[in-house]
Design a protein around this motif. Sequence first.
Motif, mmCIF file in Angstrom:
data_model
loop_
_atom_site.group_PDB
_atom_site.id
_atom_site.type_symbol
_atom_site.label_atom_id
_atom_site.label_comp_id
_atom_site.label_asym_id
_atom_site.label_seq_id
_atom_site.Cartn_x
_atom_site.Cartn_y
_atom_site.Cartn_z
ATOM 1 N N VAL A 32 30.980 53.998 41.044
ATOM 2 C CA VAL A 32 32.408 53.783 41.278
ATOM 3 C C VAL A 32 32.833 52.422 40.731
ATOM 4 O O VAL A 32 33.846 52.303 40.036
ATOM 5 C CB VAL A 32 32.749 53.902 42.781
ATOM 6 C CG1 VAL A 32 34.169 53.456 43.063
ATOM 7 C CG2 VAL A 32 32.508 55.318 43.270
ATOM 8 N N LEU A 33 32.060 51.401 41.034
ATOM 9 C CA LEU A 33 32.391 50.056 40.563
ATOM 10 C C LEU A 33 32.396 49.982 39.039
ATOM 11 O O LEU A 33 33.261 49.330 38.454
ATOM 12 C CB LEU A 33 31.425 49.026 41.151
ATOM 13 C CG LEU A 33 31.568 48.786 42.651
ATOM 14 C CD1 LEU A 33 30.425 47.929 43.172
ATOM 15 C CD2 LEU A 33 32.909 48.168 42.979
ATOM 16 N N ASP A 34 31.452 50.656 38.405
ATOM 17 C CA ASP A 34 31.428 50.694 36.939
ATOM 18 C C ASP A 34 32.690 51.354 36.391
ATOM 19 O O ASP A 34 33.251 50.917 35.390
ATOM 20 C CB ASP A 34 30.198 51.445 36.420
ATOM 21 C CG ASP A 34 28.921 50.632 36.538
ATOM 22 O OD1 ASP A 34 28.995 49.414 36.793
ATOM 23 O OD2 ASP A 34 27.843 51.233 36.374
ATOM 24 N N GLU B 106 41.980 53.380 46.652
ATOM 25 C CA GLU B 106 42.706 53.802 47.857
ATOM 26 C C GLU B 106 43.152 55.259 47.745
ATOM 27 O O GLU B 106 43.038 56.028 48.706
ATOM 28 C CB GLU B 106 43.909 52.890 48.099
ATOM 29 C CG GLU B 106 44.679 53.214 49.350
ATOM 30 C CD GLU B 106 43.879 53.084 50.635
ATOM 31 O OE1 GLU B 106 44.273 53.725 51.641
ATOM 32 O OE2 GLU B 106 42.861 52.375 50.662
ATOM 33 N N VAL B 107 43.647 55.663 46.591
ATOM 34 C CA VAL B 107 44.033 57.055 46.371
ATOM 35 C C VAL B 107 42.819 57.961 46.546
ATOM 36 O O VAL B 107 42.879 58.987 47.220
ATOM 37 C CB VAL B 107 44.681 57.233 44.983
ATOM 38 C CG1 VAL B 107 44.841 58.714 44.643
ATOM 39 C CG2 VAL B 107 46.027 56.526 44.926
ATOM 40 N N ALA B 108 41.713 57.566 45.940
ATOM 41 C CA ALA B 108 40.478 58.361 46.049
ATOM 42 C C ALA B 108 40.006 58.434 47.500
ATOM 43 O O ALA B 108 39.589 59.494 47.970
ATOM 44 C CB ALA B 108 39.395 57.779 45.151
ATOM 45 N N ARG B 109 40.075 57.305 48.208
ATOM 46 C CA ARG B 109 39.646 57.268 49.608
ATOM 47 C C ARG B 109 40.462 58.249 50.441
ATOM 48 O O ARG B 109 39.931 58.998 51.258
ATOM 49 C CB ARG B 109 39.775 55.858 50.180
ATOM 50 C CG ARG B 109 39.182 55.712 51.582
ATOM 51 C CD ARG B 109 39.526 54.377 52.208
ATOM 52 N NE ARG B 109 40.942 54.239 52.491
ATOM 53 C CZ ARG B 109 41.578 54.861 53.493
ATOM 54 N NH1 ARG B 109 40.949 55.705 54.269
ATOM 55 N NH2 ARG B 109 42.866 54.688 53.695
ATOM 56 N N LYS B 110 41.783 58.259 50.227
ATOM 57 C CA LYS B 110 42.639 59.188 50.967
ATOM 58 C C LYS B 110 42.309 60.634 50.622
ATOM 59 O O LYS B 110 42.346 61.502 51.478
ATOM 60 C CB LYS B 110 44.114 58.887 50.682
ATOM 61 C CG LYS B 110 44.598 57.615 51.336
ATOM 62 C CD LYS B 110 46.041 57.317 50.978
ATOM 63 C CE LYS B 110 46.502 56.005 51.595
ATOM 64 N NZ LYS B 110 47.854 55.660 51.163
#
Length: 93
Positions: free
Chosen positions: A70-72, A86-90
Amino acid sequence: MLLGERIKELRDEHGVLQRQLAAVLEIDTPMFSKIERGDRRAKRTQVIQLAEYFKVDKNELLTLWLADKVLDAVEDEDELKHDAIEVARKRIG
């Protein structure tokens, strides 16, 4: 490089050399060194092998492996990376 840092910690705690772990993973030592430094990504199966070798929860290492991915993916997106995460987390709840 979260996974690489954890692998190095485990390796140091157990007094294991890079070449020993490279042999377990059936790769050469320079390749293992790149994985540990974060210059190359380990395969999922290799992460599981390392967890089994060190007798740690495979989900711990797999979580670090996935977090590195994810960080990459967002590394060069300075303005948007926090919003995208944040969109992905939701989405994943």
